[in-house]
Scaffold this motif. Structure first.
Motif, PDB file in Angstrom:
ATOM      1  N   ASN A   1       1.687   0.406   8.319  1.00 34.39           N
ATOM      2  CA  ASN A   1       3.014   0.118   8.845  1.00 34.39           C
ATOM      3  C   ASN A   1       3.935   1.346   8.842  1.00 34.39           C
ATOM      4  O   ASN A   1       5.051   1.318   8.324  1.00 34.39           O
ATOM      5  CB  ASN A   1       3.627  -1.063   8.044  1.00 34.39           C
ATOM      6  CG  ASN A   1       4.834  -1.640   8.759  1.00 34.39           C
ATOM      7  OD1 ASN A   1       4.990  -1.438   9.971  1.00 34.39           O
ATOM      8  ND2 ASN A   1       5.697  -2.308   8.030  1.00 34.39           N
ATOM      9  N   VAL A   2       3.390   2.433   9.353  1.00 31.43           N
ATOM     10  CA  VAL A   2       4.157   3.685   9.473  1.00 31.43           C
ATOM     11  C   VAL A   2       3.907   4.258  10.874  1.00 31.43           C
ATOM     12  O   VAL A   2       3.045   3.764  11.600  1.00 31.43           O
ATOM     13  CB  VAL A   2       3.707   4.733   8.417  1.00 31.43           C
ATOM     14  CG1 VAL A   2       3.973   4.244   7.001  1.00 31.43           C
ATOM     15  CG2 VAL A   2       2.229   5.094   8.590  1.00 31.43           C
ATOM     16  N   SER A   3       4.658   5.334  11.193  1.00 33.02           N
ATOM     17  CA  SER A   3       4.488   5.904  12.534  1.00 33.02           C
ATOM     18  C   SER A   3       3.157   6.652  12.645  1.00 33.02           C
ATOM     19  O   SER A   3       2.583   7.083  11.637  1.00 33.02           O
ATOM     20  CB  SER A   3       5.626   6.872  12.829  1.00 33.02           C
ATOM     21  OG  SER A   3       5.413   8.047  12.098  1.00 33.02           O
TER      22      SER A   3
ATOM     23  N   GLU B   1     -19.265   9.265   8.914  1.00 37.39           N
ATOM     24  CA  GLU B   1     -18.679   8.108   9.605  1.00 37.39           C
ATOM     25  C   GLU B   1     -17.268   8.417  10.090  1.00 37.39           C
ATOM     26  O   GLU B   1     -16.557   9.227   9.489  1.00 37.39           O
ATOM     27  CB  GLU B   1     -18.559   6.955   8.608  1.00 37.39           C
ATOM     28  CG  GLU B   1     -19.561   5.846   8.816  1.00 37.39           C
ATOM     29  CD  GLU B   1     -19.375   4.767   7.757  1.00 37.39           C
ATOM     30  OE1 GLU B   1     -20.416   4.272   7.321  1.00 37.39           O
ATOM     31  OE2 GLU B   1     -18.228   4.449   7.378  1.00 37.39           O
ATOM     32  N   ALA B   2     -16.863   7.717  11.131  1.00 45.58           N
ATOM     33  CA  ALA B   2     -15.491   7.897  11.638  1.00 45.58           C
ATOM     34  C   ALA B   2     -14.532   7.091  10.764  1.00 45.58           C
ATOM     35  O   ALA B   2     -14.866   6.002  10.298  1.00 45.58           O
ATOM     36  CB  ALA B   2     -15.416   7.400  13.074  1.00 45.58           C
ATOM     37  N   ILE B   3     -13.350   7.646  10.552  1.00 44.77           N
ATOM     38  CA  ILE B   3     -12.300   6.851   9.907  1.00 44.77           C
ATOM     39  C   ILE B   3     -11.583   6.074  11.021  1.00 44.77           C
ATOM     40  O   ILE B   3     -11.743   6.399  12.207  1.00 44.77           O
ATOM     41  CB  ILE B   3     -11.307   7.734   9.111  1.00 44.77           C
ATOM     42  CG1 ILE B   3     -10.600   8.741  10.032  1.00 44.77           C
ATOM     43  CG2 ILE B   3     -12.014   8.470   7.978  1.00 44.77           C
ATOM     44  CD1 ILE B   3      -9.337   9.308   9.421  1.00 44.77           C
ATOM     45  N   PRO B   4     -10.801   5.051  10.702  1.00 44.15           N
ATOM     46  CA  PRO B   4     -10.108   4.309  11.757  1.00 44.15           C
ATOM     47  C   PRO B   4      -9.184   5.223  12.567  1.00 44.15           C
ATOM     48  O   PRO B   4      -8.785   6.290  12.101  1.00 44.15           O
ATOM     49  CB  PRO B   4      -9.303   3.264  10.980  1.00 44.15           C
ATOM     50  CG  PRO B   4      -9.987   3.150   9.663  1.00 44.15           C
ATOM     51  CD  PRO B   4     -10.555   4.496   9.363  1.00 44.15           C
ATOM     52  N   SER B   5      -8.857   4.790  13.782  1.00 39.78           N
ATOM     53  CA  SER B   5      -8.021   5.613  14.652  1.00 39.78           C
ATOM     54  C   SER B   5      -6.589   5.704  14.091  1.00 39.78           C
ATOM     55  O   SER B   5      -6.201   4.902  13.237  1.00 39.78           O
ATOM     56  CB  SER B   5      -7.964   4.966  16.037  1.00 39.78           C
ATOM     57  OG  SER B   5      -7.290   3.719  15.923  1.00 39.78           O
ATOM     58  N   GLU B   6      -5.849   6.669  14.613  1.00 40.64           N
ATOM     59  CA  GLU B   6      -4.443   6.821  14.185  1.00 40.64           C
ATOM     60  C   GLU B   6      -3.677   5.525  14.401  1.00 40.64           C
ATOM     61  O   GLU B   6      -2.871   5.113  13.574  1.00 40.64           O
ATOM     62  CB  GLU B   6      -3.785   7.934  15.006  1.00 40.64           C
ATOM     63  CG  GLU B   6      -4.092   9.307  14.478  1.00 40.64           C
ATOM     64  CD  GLU B   6      -3.496  10.409  15.336  1.00 40.64           C
ATOM     65  OE1 GLU B   6      -3.988  11.516  15.236  1.00 40.64           O
ATOM     66  OE2 GLU B   6      -2.537  10.137  16.108  1.00 40.64           O
ATOM     67  N   ARG B   7      -3.970   4.897  15.546  1.00 37.70           N
ATOM     68  CA  ARG B   7      -3.246   3.650  15.858  1.00 37.70           C
ATOM     69  C   ARG B   7      -3.559   2.557  14.816  1.00 37.70           C
ATOM     70  O   ARG B   7      -2.650   1.917  14.288  1.00 37.70           O
ATOM     71  CB  ARG B   7      -3.643   3.157  17.250  1.00 37.70           C
ATOM     72  CG  ARG B   7      -2.908   1.893  17.662  1.00 37.70           C
ATOM     73  CD  ARG B   7      -3.645   1.241  18.800  1.00 37.70           C
ATOM     74  NE  ARG B   7      -3.826   2.205  19.880  1.00 37.70           N
ATOM     75  CZ  ARG B   7      -3.220   2.117  21.063  1.00 37.70           C
ATOM     76  NH1 ARG B   7      -2.429   1.118  21.319  1.00 37.70           N
ATOM     77  NH2 ARG B   7      -3.436   3.014  21.984  1.00 37.70           N
ATOM     78  N   ASP B   8      -4.846   2.406  14.479  1.00 39.59           N
ATOM     79  CA  ASP B   8      -5.228   1.402  13.471  1.00 39.59           C
ATOM     80  C   ASP B   8      -4.586   1.703  12.123  1.00 39.59           C
ATOM     81  O   ASP B   8      -4.087   0.800  11.452  1.00 39.59           O
ATOM     82  CB  ASP B   8      -6.755   1.385  13.269  1.00 39.59           C
ATOM     83  CG  ASP B   8      -7.452   0.726  14.443  1.00 39.59           C
ATOM     84  OD1 ASP B   8      -6.745   0.139  15.289  1.00 39.59           O
ATOM     85  OD2 ASP B   8      -8.698   0.818  14.520  1.00 39.59           O
TER      86      ASP B   8
ATOM     87  N   MET C   1       0.833  -1.226   0.000  1.00 39.06           N
ATOM     88  CA  MET C   1       0.000   0.000   0.000  1.00 39.06           C
ATOM     89  C   MET C   1       0.854   1.257   0.000  1.00 39.06           C
ATOM     90  O   MET C   1       0.613   2.160  -0.780  1.00 39.06           O
ATOM     91  CB  MET C   1      -0.881   0.007   1.249  1.00 39.06           C
ATOM     92  CG  MET C   1      -1.949  -1.017   1.226  1.00 39.06           C
ATOM     93  SD  MET C   1      -3.458  -0.217   0.760  1.00 39.06           S
ATOM     94  CE  MET C   1      -4.338  -0.308   2.286  1.00 39.06           C
ATOM     95  N   VAL C   2       1.863   1.289   0.920  1.00 37.84           N
ATOM     96  CA  VAL C   2       2.740   2.461   0.975  1.00 37.84           C
ATOM     97  C   VAL C   2       4.077   2.049   0.379  1.00 37.84           C
ATOM     98  O   VAL C   2       4.618   1.008   0.711  1.00 37.84           O
ATOM     99  CB  VAL C   2       2.914   2.931   2.425  1.00 37.84           C
ATOM    100  CG1 VAL C   2       4.074   3.891   2.553  1.00 37.84           C
ATOM    101  CG2 VAL C   2       1.640   3.579   2.934  1.00 37.84           C
ATOM    102  N   ASN C   3       4.571   2.893  -0.561  1.00 39.43           N
ATOM    103  CA  ASN C   3       5.849   2.578  -1.193  1.00 39.43           C
ATOM    104  C   ASN C   3       6.942   3.438  -0.561  1.00 39.43           C
ATOM    105  O   ASN C   3       7.044   4.634  -0.844  1.00 39.43           O
ATOM    106  CB  ASN C   3       5.718   2.835  -2.700  1.00 39.43           C
ATOM    107  CG  ASN C   3       7.023   2.593  -3.424  1.00 39.43           C
ATOM    108  OD1 ASN C   3       8.044   2.268  -2.803  1.00 39.43           O
ATOM    109  ND2 ASN C   3       6.989   2.739  -4.740  1.00 39.43           N
ATOM    110  N   LYS C   4       7.737   2.803   0.309  1.00 40.89           N
ATOM    111  CA  LYS C   4       8.733   3.584   1.056  1.00 40.89           C
ATOM    112  C   LYS C   4       9.899   4.032   0.179  1.00 40.89           C
ATOM    113  O   LYS C   4      10.696   4.873   0.580  1.00 40.89           O
ATOM    114  CB  LYS C   4       9.214   2.794   2.280  1.00 40.89           C
ATOM    115  CG  LYS C   4       8.066   2.669   3.294  1.00 40.89           C
ATOM    116  CD  LYS C   4       8.465   2.157   4.651  1.00 40.89           C
ATOM    117  CE  LYS C   4       7.250   2.228   5.566  1.00 40.89           C
ATOM    118  NZ  LYS C   4       7.304   1.482   6.765  1.00 40.89           N
ATOM    119  N   ASN C   5      10.007   3.479  -1.033  1.00 38.81           N
ATOM    120  CA  ASN C   5      11.091   3.910  -1.934  1.00 38.81           C
ATOM    121  C   ASN C   5      10.655   5.020  -2.885  1.00 38.81           C
ATOM    122  O   ASN C   5      11.452   5.519  -3.661  1.00 38.81           O
ATOM    123  CB  ASN C   5      11.582   2.725  -2.791  1.00 38.81           C
ATOM    124  CG  ASN C   5      12.147   1.625  -1.919  1.00 38.81           C
ATOM    125  OD1 ASN C   5      12.834   1.923  -0.941  1.00 38.81           O
ATOM    126  ND2 ASN C   5      11.825   0.381  -2.230  1.00 38.81           N
ATOM    127  N   SER C   6       9.384   5.350  -2.810  1.00 37.37           N
ATOM    128  CA  SER C   6       8.880   6.359  -3.751  1.00 37.37           C
ATOM    129  C   SER C   6       9.401   7.741  -3.371  1.00 37.37           C
ATOM    130  O   SER C   6       9.717   8.010  -2.206  1.00 37.37           O
ATOM    131  CB  SER C   6       7.364   6.349  -3.694  1.00 37.37           C
ATOM    132  OG  SER C   6       6.859   7.525  -4.259  1.00 37.37           O
TER     133      SER C   6
END
Ligand code: 16G
Length: 240
Positions: A44-46, A31-38, A1-6
């Motif tokens: 898989n990022v901070s 509607e609520a979006i998922p929490s920051e933690r989720d 989903m996230v490209n860390k080399n981009s």
């Protein structure tokens, strides 16, 4: 989903992914979006990176935060074309929304100097001054302060003005509306207006000043409106 080399920063990739989920209806309006933690687990990022993405979507109005409750998907802004001289009533009806107004002031007065000049009035001539809250589906969209020369519309009253002004001008008075000159600028909401528009005192509004003329060139209204910037965006087609 996230490209860390981009070369595209990760928070922007997350912002784009969230926008796409909203666009696809995975997260619905209100509607609520998922929490920051989720979200930080999912991507898989901070959490900092997720927060940055969310903050950007909050500042462009796609999301809104509620203290202690979470972050929610906003109602999309209304898109108002800037190329026709239409009334609030017509604009809302065209969208399938129900317009309504609340008149909070209606009086006859000697106009301020600049208003009299813009309305090309003689000295001593009077105006109707009215303040209306304009609602769509019972939600406040704008507050309008309108000056109308008494000489052009004898016998106006608040009851007649509870519906559409333009309809009244055209149907009741049999006059033809010609053109208008309009200016737009951003401003912080006035304290009094924030109350009527149900806005935070720090909110921003779009101020539109319109002077409208009958087909014979006579000015018939000067209106200063404050539109909720979180509910409205103005669109125009431009050609080269
Ligand atoms: C719009 C006009 C306002 C006009 C009103 C008439 C802008 C910025 N302002 O709100 O000048 O007086 O329509 O609406 O578009 P009505 O016919 O529904 O009363």
């Amino acid at each position: 989903m996230v490209n860390k080399n981009s070369h595209v920063p990760i928070y922007i990739q997350i912002e784009e992914a969230l926008k796409q989920s909203i666009f696809l209806g995975e997260y619905q309006v209100g509607e609520a979006i998922p929490s920051e933690r989720d979200l930080s687990n999912r991507f898989n990022v901070s959490r900092m990176t997720v927060r940055q993405a969310i903050t950007n979507l909050v500042s462009n109005g796609m999301l809104f935060r509620e203290k202690g409750r979470g972050t929610f998907v906003s109602t999309p802004k209304l898109e108002q074309p800037l190329n026709g001289l239409t009334s609030f009533t017509e604009d809302m009806r065209a969208r399938g929304m129900t317009p309504s107004s609340k008149i909070i002031k209606f009086e006859i007065q000697i106009p301020p100097f600049d208003v009299a000049r813009e309305l090309m009035m003689e000295e001593g001539e009077k105006v109707y001054f009215m303040v209306r809250i304009r609602n769509a589906d019972n939600k406040p969209m704008a507050i309008e302060r309108t000056y109308i020369p008494v000489a052009v519309f004898p016998d106006l009253n608040a009851k007649l003005l509870s519906g559409s002004l333009y309809r009244l001008v055209e149907e009741q008075y049999g006059l033809t509306i010609g053109n208008a000159i309009q200016q737009m600028e951003a401003s912080h909401v006035a304290k009094e207006d924030s109350k009527y528009l149900l806005l935070e005192p720090t909110a921003v509004v779009l101020i539109i000043k319109r002077t409208s003329f009958l087909s014979d060139g006579k000015p018939f209204e000067l209106v200063r409106s404050a539109y909720r910037a979180d509910r409205y965006k103005f669109i125009s087609e431009i050609q080269r």
